[in-house]
Enzyme design. Sequence first.
Site, short mmCIF file in Angstrom:
data_model
loop_
_atom_site.label_atom_id
_atom_site.label_comp_id
_atom_site.label_asym_id
_atom_site.label_seq_id
_atom_site.Cartn_x
_atom_site.Cartn_y
_atom_site.Cartn_z
N ASP A 40 25.97 33.19 50.15
CA ASP A 40 26.28 31.93 51.07
C ASP A 40 26.66 30.96 50.17
OD1 ASP A 40 24.94 29.45 52.22
OD2 ASP A 40 23.79 30.57 53.20
N TYR A 103 41.46 24.17 50.60
CA TYR A 103 41.73 23.67 51.97
C TYR A 103 40.63 22.60 52.56
CZ TYR A 103 44.39 27.49 52.00
OH TYR A 103 45.81 28.67 51.30
N THR A 105 41.47 18.49 54.75
CA THR A 105 41.60 17.90 56.41
C THR A 105 42.26 16.52 56.27
OG1 THR A 105 40.56 17.97 58.13
CG2 THR A 105 39.13 17.50 56.35
N TYR A 129 31.70 14.81 58.14
CA TYR A 129 32.36 16.14 57.37
C TYR A 129 33.32 15.51 57.00
CZ TYR A 129 36.41 19.27 58.50
OH TYR A 129 37.49 20.40 58.35
N1 LIG Z 1 40.20 24.77 62.06
C1 LIG Z 1 40.52 23.01 61.86
O1 LIG Z 1 41.07 22.59 62.71
C2 LIG Z 1 41.06 22.27 60.56
C3 LIG Z 1 41.70 21.31 60.44
C4 LIG Z 1 41.72 20.60 59.62
C5 LIG Z 1 41.83 21.43 57.84
N2 LIG Z 1 40.66 22.52 58.22
C6 LIG Z 1 40.30 23.03 56.78
O2 LIG Z 1 40.69 24.31 56.64
C7 LIG Z 1 40.18 25.66 56.29
C8 LIG Z 1 40.22 26.83 56.98
O3 LIG Z 1 39.35 26.19 58.53
P1 LIG Z 1 38.91 27.31 59.60
O4 LIG Z 1 39.98 27.06 60.78
O5 LIG Z 1 39.84 28.61 59.25
O6 LIG Z 1 37.47 27.19 59.70
P2 LIG Z 1 36.64 28.38 60.51
O7 LIG Z 1 36.93 29.33 61.29
O8 LIG Z 1 35.27 27.78 60.87
O9 LIG Z 1 35.68 29.20 59.31
C9 LIG Z 1 34.93 28.89 58.28
C10 LIG Z 1 34.91 29.52 57.37
O10 LIG Z 1 33.36 29.00 56.41
C11 LIG Z 1 32.90 30.17 56.57
N3 LIG Z 1 31.09 29.68 55.95
C12 LIG Z 1 30.58 28.53 56.53
N4 LIG Z 1 29.93 28.54 55.61
C13 LIG Z 1 29.60 28.87 55.31
C14 LIG Z 1 28.39 29.26 54.04
N5 LIG Z 1 27.53 28.76 53.70
N6 LIG Z 1 28.48 30.96 53.30
C15 LIG Z 1 29.55 31.09 53.42
N7 LIG Z 1 31.20 30.94 53.83
C16 LIG Z 1 30.30 30.01 55.07
C17 LIG Z 1 32.35 30.83 58.48
O11 LIG Z 1 31.57 31.85 58.56
P3 LIG Z 1 30.90 32.37 59.70
O12 LIG Z 1 32.08 33.19 60.18
O13 LIG Z 1 29.81 33.15 59.09
O14 LIG Z 1 29.77 30.62 60.23
C18 LIG Z 1 33.89 30.62 58.53
O15 LIG Z 1 34.11 32.54 58.93
C19 LIG Z 1 38.45 24.19 55.77
O16 LIG Z 1 38.52 23.91 54.82
C20 LIG Z 1 38.39 23.67 57.23
O17 LIG Z 1 38.02 22.66 55.69
C21 LIG Z 1 40.63 23.52 59.36
#
Ligand SMILES: NC(=O)c1ccc[n+]([C@@H]2O[C@H](COP(=O)([O-])OP(=O)(O)OC[C@H]3O[C@@H](n4cnc5c(N)ncnc54)[C@H](OP(=O)(O)O)[C@@H]3O)[C@@H](O)[C@H]2O)c1
Length: 317
Positions: A40, A103, A105, A129
């Site tokens: 975590d 990563y 945003t 965020y």
């Molecule tokens: N999604 C977007 O549109 C977007 C846009 C711009 C930038 N980003 C950035 O791109 C990166 C990847 O995003 P993504 O879309 O792959 O995000 P995602 O699908 O929401 O995945 C985030 C992962 O982080 C894990 N996580 C959250 N809290 C945690 C904790 N306390 N300990 C361990 N793991 C934890 C989550 O675990 P659980 O599965 O257990 O919840 C999830 O698997 C991130 O840095 C995000 O900020 C995303």
Amino acid sequence: MNILAFGKDGQLGKAFQNLFQKVPLASENNIQYIGRNQCDLSHAIALNNLLNTSKPDLIINAAAYTAVDKAETEYELAFAINAKAPEIMAQYATKHGSTLLHYSTDYVFDGSKDGPYIEDDHRKPINMYGKSKAAGEEAIVNVFTNCSAGQYAIFRTSWVYGDGANFIRTILRLAKEREELKVICDQYGVPTNAGWLAQVSLDLVLDLQDNLRKFTSGIYHAVPSGKTSWHELAALVVQTARDANIALKLKPHDIQSILAAQYPVVAPGSANSCLDNSKLRLALEESGDMSKLQHWNKAWEKEVQSYVAGLSRDGLI
Ligand SMILES: NC(=O)c1ccc[n+]([C@@H]2O[C@H](COP(=O)([O-])OP(=O)(O)OC[C@H]3O[C@@H](n4cnc5c(N)ncnc54)[C@H](OP(=O)(O)O)[C@@H]3O)[C@@H](O)[C@H]2O)c1
């Protein structure tokens, strides 16, 4: 090489797993995928222990607190995961000469710029965020400043879609249920495929033999070229699904435009999410391996269409 990849169950984390399955690394490399159950990230001690026992040469931090609205109230948790955890990873990397991929945003900006943001533009997040992600960037940069050991890349990206919840899948779900939909037409950005993002990240840090290579540490904008609005993207997604004979109640021209100001949200979104990607393209060009640029040639529209076709093939729409 030891690789520790955080975010195992997220969109980007799964994209890394797919990539390493398709093109396995040499057998002397060892990859550990870490989800919330294994560590975590809001627990600093657990993270430090994991780093010290796994001894990673390459840390891929695809995990994040990404619940934009909930972050307005759960900001302490958002900061622990998005700012403190990356700082601890950076401290490990500088102490042991490791490489950190992190990563971030477009939400680190306020969206008021006329034109795409470049890496050096001033951060000015407008929601919790964005503030937590900006704090994560600053923490990594600060830890690496004046340290000669280790290297890092912070990839800022936008509108990510992959294996998980995202805007495209929400639109497809709603398009099955509704004959009308209102979608914001005055917020602009570009959708980024998680598989593409994982690939271009590795293109920067690995050589053709999959060894870590030296690159210039810093922030890189990792998005495809182009620009669209949420409304245009929704119309493209619905049209593509209809072309694939998916039964949808919604037709593209029944998607109404709505201004962001008319749409109630907890955390304000950004009017301009456009990121200039020239720095990363140039860095890949300078790596001398032109094959690395092949991933830039596919237009974002084609990537979205392939993604929707894939969801249809897999029975996920
Ligand atoms: N999604 C977007 O549109 C977007 C846009 C711009 C930038 N980003 C950035 O791109 C990166 C990847 O995003 P993504 O879309 O792959 O995000 P995602 O699908 O929401 O995945 C985030 C992962 O982080 C894990 N996580 C959250 N809290 C945690 C904790 N306390 N300990 C361990 N793991 C934890 C989550 O675990 P659980 O599965 O257990 O919840 C999830 O698997 C991130 O840095 C995000 O900020 C995303």
